[in-house]
Design an enzyme around this catalytic site. Structure first.
Site, PDB file in Angstrom:
ATOM      1  CB  CYS A 140      34.608 -54.349  39.450  1.00  0.00           C
ATOM      2  SG  CYS A 140      34.220 -55.706  38.340  1.00  0.00           S
ATOM      3  CD  GLU A 152      30.104 -61.159  42.500  1.00  0.00           C
ATOM      4  OE1 GLU A 152      31.294 -60.785  42.496  1.00  0.00           O
ATOM      5  OE2 GLU A 152      29.776 -62.349  42.632  1.00  0.00           O
TER       6      GLU A 152
HETATM    7  P1  NAD Z   1      26.575 -48.224  43.434  1.00  0.00           P
HETATM    8  O1  NAD Z   1      26.870 -48.983  44.652  1.00  0.00           O
HETATM    9  O2  NAD Z   1      26.507 -46.749  43.509  1.00  0.00           O
HETATM   10  O3  NAD Z   1      25.160 -48.665  42.813  1.00  0.00           O
HETATM   11  C1  NAD Z   1      24.897 -49.984  42.427  1.00  0.00           C
HETATM   12  C2  NAD Z   1      23.400 -50.177  42.338  1.00  0.00           C
HETATM   13  O4  NAD Z   1      22.845 -50.084  43.645  1.00  0.00           O
HETATM   14  C3  NAD Z   1      22.665 -49.160  41.479  1.00  0.00           C
HETATM   15  O5  NAD Z   1      21.676 -49.826  40.740  1.00  0.00           O
HETATM   16  C4  NAD Z   1      22.036 -48.249  42.508  1.00  0.00           C
HETATM   17  O6  NAD Z   1      20.862 -47.611  42.070  1.00  0.00           O
HETATM   18  C5  NAD Z   1      21.716 -49.228  43.609  1.00  0.00           C
HETATM   19  N1  NAD Z   1      21.549 -48.634  44.932  1.00  0.00           N
HETATM   20  C6  NAD Z   1      22.057 -47.461  45.403  1.00  0.00           C
HETATM   21  N2  NAD Z   1      21.691 -47.281  46.687  1.00  0.00           N
HETATM   22  C7  NAD Z   1      20.950 -48.350  47.033  1.00  0.00           C
HETATM   23  C8  NAD Z   1      20.305 -48.765  48.233  1.00  0.00           C
HETATM   24  N3  NAD Z   1      20.347 -48.017  49.341  1.00  0.00           N
HETATM   25  N4  NAD Z   1      19.640 -49.942  48.239  1.00  0.00           N
HETATM   26  C9  NAD Z   1      19.594 -50.721  47.140  1.00  0.00           C
HETATM   27  N5  NAD Z   1      20.194 -50.384  45.967  1.00  0.00           N
HETATM   28  C10 NAD Z   1      20.864 -49.215  45.923  1.00  0.00           C
HETATM   29  O7  NAD Z   1      27.634 -48.705  42.373  1.00  0.00           O
HETATM   30  P2  NAD Z   1      27.873 -48.186  40.897  1.00  0.00           P
HETATM   31  O8  NAD Z   1      28.466 -46.814  40.985  1.00  0.00           O
HETATM   32  O9  NAD Z   1      26.655 -48.376  40.081  1.00  0.00           O
HETATM   33  O10 NAD Z   1      28.961 -49.214  40.374  1.00  0.00           O
HETATM   34  C11 NAD Z   1      30.332 -49.049  40.585  1.00  0.00           C
HETATM   35  C12 NAD Z   1      30.813 -49.995  41.649  1.00  0.00           C
HETATM   36  O11 NAD Z   1      30.444 -51.328  41.308  1.00  0.00           O
HETATM   37  C13 NAD Z   1      32.318 -50.021  41.749  1.00  0.00           C
HETATM   38  O12 NAD Z   1      32.702 -50.099  43.102  1.00  0.00           O
HETATM   39  C14 NAD Z   1      32.690 -51.297  41.011  1.00  0.00           C
HETATM   40  O13 NAD Z   1      33.941 -51.823  41.371  1.00  0.00           O
HETATM   41  C15 NAD Z   1      31.560 -52.183  41.398  1.00  0.00           C
HETATM   42  N6  NAD Z   1      31.414 -53.302  40.458  1.00  0.00           N
HETATM   43  C16 NAD Z   1      31.695 -54.558  40.895  1.00  0.00           C
HETATM   44  C17 NAD Z   1      31.608 -55.619  40.018  1.00  0.00           C
HETATM   45  C18 NAD Z   1      31.901 -57.024  40.469  1.00  0.00           C
HETATM   46  O14 NAD Z   1      31.514 -57.960  39.765  1.00  0.00           O
HETATM   47  N7  NAD Z   1      32.553 -57.247  41.589  1.00  0.00           N
HETATM   48  C19 NAD Z   1      31.228 -55.399  38.695  1.00  0.00           C
HETATM   49  C20 NAD Z   1      30.954 -54.107  38.283  1.00  0.00           C
HETATM   50  C21 NAD Z   1      31.047 -53.055  39.188  1.00  0.00           C
END
Ligand code: NAD
Length: 512
Positions: free
Chosen positions: A290, A256
């Site tokens: 998002c 997502e």
């Molecule tokens: P992010 O991608 O920076 O991090 C998300 C999660 O992934 C965090 O828990 C982080 O610690 C983890 N992570 C980071 N690097 C990783 C790796 N190499 N391997 C595994 N896990 C890792 O995103 P964010 O800044 O926390 O969230 C914002 C983003 O999320 C925006 O793009 C937003 O649109 C999206 N989002 C999407 C939805 C949806 O339902 N489609 C909902 C909420 C947020």
């Protein structure tokens, strides 16, 4: 083993502690985005800590499976009650860690509870074993289908809706009979721990739901442990990294990711209503949604009027750090530079700032920015901005609006404003997104029976609804012979007569 303390209030310290520093090895700090103050320190779960949690989950998953649909429903409804009873405390943790006003945090908790309730109550109906038709050719077989739990699901969550978003995976994965190991965002670990403690308050001896805290490496370790599925919510670039790790062990993934949602405003739209929803969709939660509204395409005959109404409404917004603020500070400090660069790029390309501009971008808080006549190739149109800015562009007609709305690599949600509901449905069908709301924004997010997810850069797979339950299940097909087949076709000693008879049947049934 608390060795590190990141008391610095440098914006970047929140997301990128120095991995070389021995002091950074064991714990990390969650910070208050309003001030940069440390709220608490949390352990960084390393590979072995994550593996131990998954091992415990494997054992708990057997107990959880044995509870059956009815037992799980009872446990999950107890969990729901505990979350609902503690909603004010949970909302306070969310508000503290994200900086969003308390009311927004509470709304998020309410929505998450609705989903937990729906998942608990509907899992049996959606996933239970059922007879399915076996067809004429296999008339002698009784065919049945059931949806079995996968085992252990790893959930990796974001910070922007730290309850609602991961609970969209956690609730459905648990209801489908899986144990869950949840890695919350490093910006909102307290929210994850609150949820885990609440589960433990009702089932202390059954680690069906566990939380491991840490940075990206902890998420990566979770994807590497051989869990039965990863439910990832976050940005597209991180999803790619998670997917690469999952590929090593063929671990399935639901992703997502981000959005660049468009709103379409038709000439016959209720403009006050459209402007009100646009303001909420674009600026609520400081635009860190998002499926928030990032682009608005307005038919030219009402473009100026819509813009005037939106500007009037948004000029009353009061961003700040208190509970009566319209929205709070940027939760992820490094996002501020991205928002600034999108504004600069749009203006350099010839866009007009109708409200705000580069000066609206503060150290922590960004005042609302409304841009118009923004080139369709600019970053503010093509990339996720994730801040309190919105593009309001003029279009000739609704066909052009649909073309432009479909013009990015994202495809999460969209909204349409028109008084003609049939037209709204027709436009909805033409939008390349996972979800569309007609005459509201985010209408789909609060309806638990509707699947949630996107296409393209917005990810794949679905949470919520029956599809969300099946996402965390494995279809199992079983046939039981009811009587011996009149034709002996599945045999090394197949009679020619049976083959001839089958050939005649094939013609009769399918060849006419
Ligand atoms: P992010 O991608 O920076 O991090 C998300 C999660 O992934 C965090 O828990 C982080 O610690 C983890 N992570 C980071 N690097 C990783 C790796 N190499 N391997 C595994 N896990 C890792 O995103 P964010 O800044 O926390 O969230 C914002 C983003 O999320 C925006 O793009 C937003 O649109 C999206 N989002 C999407 C939805 C949806 O339902 N489609 C909902 C909420 C947020």
């Amino acid at each position: 083993m608390t060795q590190k303390s990141s008391t610095t209030d440098s914006p970047d310290s929140q997301s990128s502690p120095d991995p070389q520093s021995p002091a950074a090895a064991a714990t990390f700090a969650s910070l208050d985005p309003r001030t940069g103050d440390v709220i608490a320190e949390y352990p960084i779960a390393d590979e072995s800590a994550v593996a131990e949690a998954v091992d415990r989950a494997r054992i708990a998953a057997r107990w959880w499976d044995a509870q059956g649909f009815r037992g799980r429903r009872e446990w999950l409804l107890e969990f729901k009650k505990a979350v609902a009873r503690g909603a004010t405390s949970l909302a306070s943790v969310v508000s503290r860690e994200t900086g969003k006003p308390y009311g927004d945090a509470f709304l998020e908790v309410m929505l998450a509870v609705e989903h937990l309730d729906w998942a608990a109550k509907n899992a049996k109906q959606v996933l239970k074993a059922r007879r399915v038709p076996s067809g004429v050719a296999s008339i002698n077989q009784a065919a049945s289908l059931e949806y079995r739990p996968l085992g252990v699901v790893g959930v990796i969550g974001p910070w922007n809706y730290p309850v609602y978003t991961p609970m969209g995976s956690i609730s459905y994965a648990l209801a489908a009979g899986n144990a869950v190991v949840f890695k919350p965002s490093e910006l909102t670990p307290g929210v994850g721990k609150w949820l885990e403690e609440t589960w433990n308050s009702i089932a202390p001896s059954q680690p069906v739901f566990q939380v491991v805290t840490g940075l990206g490496e902890t998420g990566s370790a979770l994807a590497r442990t051989g869990v039965d599925k990863i439910a990832f919510t976050g940005s597209g670039p991180t999803a790619r990294k998670v997917m690469a790790v999952c590929a090593e062990s063929l671990t399935p993934l639901v992703a997502e990711c981000g959005g660049k949602d468009a709103m379409i405003v038709a000439a016959d739209a209720d403009l006050d209503k459209a402007a009100d929803f646009a303001a909420f969709g674009a600026f609520g939660n400081a635009g860190q949604t998002c499926a928030g509204v990032e682009r608005i395409y307005v038919v030219e005959s009402v473009h100026q009027e819509f813009l005037d109404r939106l500007t009037t409404l948004v000029s009353r917004a009061k961003p700040g750090g208190t509970d009566d603020s319209t929205y709070g500070p940027m939760t992820l400090p490094r996002q501020i530079d991205i928002v600034r660069s999108h504004i600069d790029d749009a203006l350099a390309g010839g866009a007009t700032a109708v409200m705000g501009g580069p000066d609206s971008v503060g150290d922590r808080i960004i005042e609302p920015v409304i841009l118009t006549n923004v080139p369709e190739t600019s970053r503010a149109v093509c990339e996720e901005t994730f801040g309190p800015t919105v593009v309001v562009n003029k279009v000739r007609d609704l066909d052009e609006a649909v073309d432009r709305a479909n013009g990015t690599n994202y495809g999460l949600g969209a909204s349409i404003f028109t008084r003609d509901k049939a037209k709204g449905r027709e436009l909805a069908a033409r939008l390349c997104t996972g979800m569309v709301s007609v005459n509201s924004v985010l209408g789909f997010a609060g309806i638990p029976s509707l699947p949630f997810g996107g296409i393209g850069e917005s990810g794949f797979g679905r949470i919520h609804g029956a599809d969300g339950l099946r996402e965390f299940s494995r279809p199992k097909s079983v046939t039981v012979e009811r009587f011996r087949s009149p034709l002996k076709l599945m045999s090394l000693e197949r009679p020619q007569r049976d083959l001839d008879l089958s050939a005649r049947m094939l013609k009769l049934m399918h060849g006419r």
